[in-house]
Design a protein around this motif. Structure first.
Motif, mmCIF file in Angstrom:
data_model
loop_
_atom_site.group_PDB
_atom_site.id
_atom_site.type_symbol
_atom_site.label_atom_id
_atom_site.label_comp_id
_atom_site.label_asym_id
_atom_site.label_seq_id
_atom_site.Cartn_x
_atom_site.Cartn_y
_atom_site.Cartn_z
ATOM 1 N N GLU A 43 0.907 -1.257 0.186
ATOM 2 C CA GLU A 43 -0.080 -0.108 -0.055
ATOM 3 C C GLU A 43 0.691 1.247 -0.153
ATOM 4 O O GLU A 43 2.162 1.108 0.315
ATOM 5 N N ARG A 44 0.185 2.299 -0.288
ATOM 6 C CA ARG A 44 0.987 3.697 -0.441
ATOM 7 C C ARG A 44 1.265 4.020 0.900
ATOM 8 O O ARG A 44 0.270 3.909 1.660
ATOM 9 N N GLU A 45 2.467 4.725 1.467
ATOM 10 C CA GLU A 45 2.770 4.992 2.641
ATOM 11 C C GLU A 45 3.417 6.344 2.742
ATOM 12 O O GLU A 45 4.002 6.821 1.912
ATOM 13 N N PHE A 46 2.945 6.875 3.881
ATOM 14 C CA PHE A 46 3.572 8.308 4.106
ATOM 15 C C PHE A 46 5.014 8.194 4.350
ATOM 16 O O PHE A 46 5.712 7.349 5.027
ATOM 17 N N GLY A 100 -5.283 21.279 3.653
ATOM 18 C CA GLY A 100 -5.826 21.429 4.941
ATOM 19 C C GLY A 100 -4.681 21.273 5.683
ATOM 20 O O GLY A 100 -3.430 21.712 5.455
ATOM 21 N N PRO A 101 -4.832 21.156 7.131
ATOM 22 C CA PRO A 101 -3.736 21.144 8.259
ATOM 23 C C PRO A 101 -2.727 19.929 7.914
ATOM 24 O O PRO A 101 -3.137 18.956 6.925
ATOM 25 N N LEU A 102 -1.542 19.942 8.466
ATOM 26 C CA LEU A 102 -0.549 18.803 8.243
ATOM 27 C C LEU A 102 -1.167 17.551 8.632
ATOM 28 O O LEU A 102 -1.793 17.096 9.695
ATOM 29 N N ARG A 103 -1.130 16.572 7.644
ATOM 30 C CA ARG A 103 -1.499 15.118 7.621
ATOM 31 C C ARG A 103 -0.606 14.163 7.205
ATOM 32 O O ARG A 103 0.101 14.473 6.430
ATOM 33 N N ARG A 104 -0.945 13.032 7.572
ATOM 34 C CA ARG A 104 -0.080 11.738 7.152
ATOM 35 C C ARG A 104 -0.932 10.965 6.332
ATOM 36 O O ARG A 104 -0.191 10.007 5.564
ATOM 37 N N ASP A 105 -2.151 11.144 6.129
ATOM 38 C CA ASP A 105 -3.175 9.915 5.601
ATOM 39 C C ASP A 105 -3.289 10.541 4.033
ATOM 40 O O ASP A 105 -3.777 11.552 4.021
ATOM 41 N N ALA A 106 -2.900 9.651 3.133
ATOM 42 C CA ALA A 106 -2.992 9.835 1.658
ATOM 43 C C ALA A 106 -4.320 10.414 1.314
ATOM 44 O O ALA A 106 -4.538 11.244 0.617
ATOM 45 N N GLU A 107 -5.646 9.945 2.134
ATOM 46 C CA GLU A 107 -6.733 9.969 1.304
ATOM 47 C C GLU A 107 -7.083 11.470 1.646
ATOM 48 O O GLU A 107 -7.996 12.159 1.081
ATOM 49 N N SER A 108 -6.319 12.380 2.508
ATOM 50 C CA SER A 108 -6.633 13.707 2.746
ATOM 51 C C SER A 108 -6.167 14.700 1.626
ATOM 52 O O SER A 108 -6.597 15.673 1.824
ATOM 53 N N TYR A 109 -4.993 14.275 0.957
ATOM 54 C CA TYR A 109 -4.528 15.162 0.210
ATOM 55 C C TYR A 109 -5.293 15.208 -1.142
ATOM 56 O O TYR A 109 -5.924 14.515 -1.724
ATOM 57 N N ASN A 110 -4.942 16.546 -1.679
ATOM 58 C CA ASN A 110 -5.962 17.098 -2.799
ATOM 59 C C ASN A 110 -5.556 16.807 -4.120
ATOM 60 O O ASN A 110 -6.135 16.488 -5.128
ATOM 61 N N TYR A 111 -4.262 16.838 -4.418
ATOM 62 C CA TYR A 111 -3.612 16.906 -5.591
ATOM 63 C C TYR A 111 -2.535 15.898 -5.591
ATOM 64 O O TYR A 111 -1.592 15.752 -4.585
ATOM 65 N N TRP A 112 -2.163 15.294 -6.798
ATOM 66 C CA TRP A 112 -1.101 14.190 -6.515
ATOM 67 C C TRP A 112 -0.269 14.379 -8.036
ATOM 68 O O TRP A 112 -0.747 14.581 -9.108
ATOM 69 N N GLY A 113 1.087 14.183 -7.948
ATOM 70 C CA GLY A 113 1.977 14.036 -9.071
ATOM 71 C C GLY A 113 1.827 12.660 -9.545
ATOM 72 O O GLY A 113 1.271 11.574 -9.049
#
Length: 122
Positions: A43-46, A100-113
């Protein structure tokens, strides 16, 4: 908003690489920027995240002391300096932007490379 990651490649264990992620579009200086990785079959990990100001950084325990995240808001680019690389660091590395605020969970991120492959040989 578009993210373009680069800098991946092949390196021997103990070596170094620097990844870059350039962001186009508006708002870069307000985004928390993270790096994640995904190894084959895993799985994708932080990996790490940096706040919009650059003053706060978090690291996964597995990379702490070896990897350093930084950003240049004028160049809308975030960097990941990876030293003392190990075979277990082999993965596709993704940069991501979070409004948003600093987070480790990938699901919270809005944009991806699109990801850049790092291969570390033993």
């Amino acid at each position: 908003v578009q993210l373009q990651a680069s800098g991946g490649g092949w390196v021997q264990a103990g070596g170094s690489l620097r990844l870059s992620c350039t962001v186009s579009g508006r708002g870069f200086s307000r985004y928390g920027m993270g790096w994640f990785r995904q190894a084959p079959g895993m799985e994708r990990e932080f990996v790490t995240v940096i706040s919009w100001s650059g003053l706060t950084t978090w690291y996964a325990d597995s990379v702490k002391g070896r990897f350093t995240i930084s950003r240049d808001n004028a160049k809308t680019t975030v960097y990941l300096q990876m030293n003392s690389l190990k075979p277990e660091d082999t993965a596709v590395y993704y940069c991501a932007a979070d409004t948003g605020p600093l987070r480790r969970d990938a699901e919270s991120y809005n944009y991806w490379g699109q990801g850049t492959l790092v291969t570390v040989s033993s």
